[in-house]
Design a protein around this motif. Structure first.
Motif: not given
Length: 376
Positions: A125, A127, A140-142, A169, A172
């Motif tokens: 993920n 952001d 937020v994306e893969q 990243t 997270n």
């Protein structure tokens, strides 16, 4: 099919007698520690001694703490980014991908160094909501973790947004705070290894690879024990298309080169080579580490002889987007996160053992090393 690997065992050795207590040698000792932390062949920030070189490398990353905040904490964490940035691409303001991502935790209570290698194509993920980047990336994306630095760099509101997003990243993903970031480009790695007069590596297989200027097939490395030049060492840590273990194998080779560089650095004596190293560092490294950090870290060089290494495992394949992705194994990731949290709290941690079946697994991307900008 999922790839599982044996995590490398803790390395320990008899303690060496300390050298003369001159500040010069204390600083060199601290930077030998940073060889291992920065590692994977991208160990450009070692041997930083002079104020001039420090001034050239030190940057102000938004959100970083001042050095005095680390005096009474049980651990410090580092993110090492090895990028494909060149002098010409930087002059053209072209964003760079982080081909190497290694997290190091220095446990100051147990004098243990914990290193975790993250495959560059790991799907995580990211952001993008706080960054002004193109291709419709607004939340937020893969995405592949290598794209955090790449797309973050496209936001020109701050020169270090790529580093900042890569750090966020990684925090997270692993559930820890990253205190220090060191960004090293390929050319810095080549110059450093050459300044050390090469490194000794037991090469697992013969191959050909592109050089630091991206000329395909120009570097040849034979199988077996070899004394590698800077270009050959770079080719070794970058090569994955010939490696049966793909990204997993590349992570293991990065750790292998870490140890080789640390060994060469520990025997470093030449003042003329030292100047060459400073040149390599000053032109090719960006870090929020400052002079106080190096003198403080000099007290923890025993961690070089007590290291534990983790390689995030998973499964690589072409996803629904039509692009190659590396999917991290959830259970192993949670185990690594748990151990990293313990190390951050000052607890000793152990390796994680898992079986490997390389004959039935692959992490290799069936495309060229240079990846195009993702279509949206």
């Amino acid at each position: 099919m999922k790839m599982r690997v044996y995590m490398m065992e803790t390395r320990s050795a008899r303690k060496r007698q300390p050298s003369a207590g001159k500040m010069f040698m204390k600083v060199v000792a601290a930077l030998v520690l940073l060889v291992t932390i920065i590692g994977s062949g991208y160990a450009g920030a070692v041997f930083i001694k002079t104020q001039e070189t420090l001034a050239k490398t030190q940057i102000n990353i938004p959100g970083s703490k001042v050095s005095s905040k680390y005096d009474d904490v049980p651990s410090e964490s580092f993110l090492i980014l090895g990028t494909d940035e060149t002098k010409k691409s930087k002059e053209r303001n072209e964003p760079a991908r982080s081909d190497v991502m290694i997290v190091g935790i220095l446990n100051k209570k147990t004098e243990q160094l914990v290193l975790t290698s993250i495959p560059r194509d790991s799907l995580v993920n990211i952001d993008y909501s706080k960054y002004d980047v193109p291709y419709g990336k607004t939340g937020v994306e893969q995405d592949k973790i290598t794209h955090a630095h790449y797309f973050g760099s496209m936001d020109k509101s701050n020169s270090y947004n790529g580093i900042k997003l890569a750090r966020e990243t990684t925090e997270n993903l692993l559930g820890i705070q990253i205190d220090h970031v060191v960004k090293v480009n390929f050319q810095g790695f080549v110059q450093l290894i050459d300044a050390l007069d090469g490194v000794d590596i037991d090469v697992r297989y013969a191959f050909k690879e592109q050089d630091s200027k991206r000329k395909a097939g120009t570097v040849t490395v034979d199988k077996g024990m070899q004394h590698l030049t800077g270009e050959q060492a770079l080719a070794y840590v970058r090569n994955r298309h010939d490696d049966p273990l793909g990204d997993i194998g590349r992570g293991q080779k990065q750790m292998q080169v870490i140890q080789a560089v640390a060994k060469e650095a520990a025997s470093f004596r030449s003042l003329s080579a030292y100047r060459d190293i400073l040149d390599a560092v000053g032109d090719n490294v960006e870090t929020n580490l400052g002079p106080n950090d190096y003198t403080r870290l000099a007290d923890f060089t025993a961690a070089l002889r007590n290291t534990t290494e983790y390689q995030l495992a998973g499964e690589g394949y072409i996803g629904i987007s039509g692009k190659w992705e590396y999917h991290l194994e959830p259970n192993q990731l949670e185990q690594v996160k748990s151990n990293l949290a313990k190390a951050m709290q000052g607890q000793q941690v152990e390796p994680i053992k898992e079986e490997t079946d390389p004959a039935q697994s692959t992490t290799e991307e069936p495309v060229t090393e240079t990846e195009a900008v993702p279509a949206q």
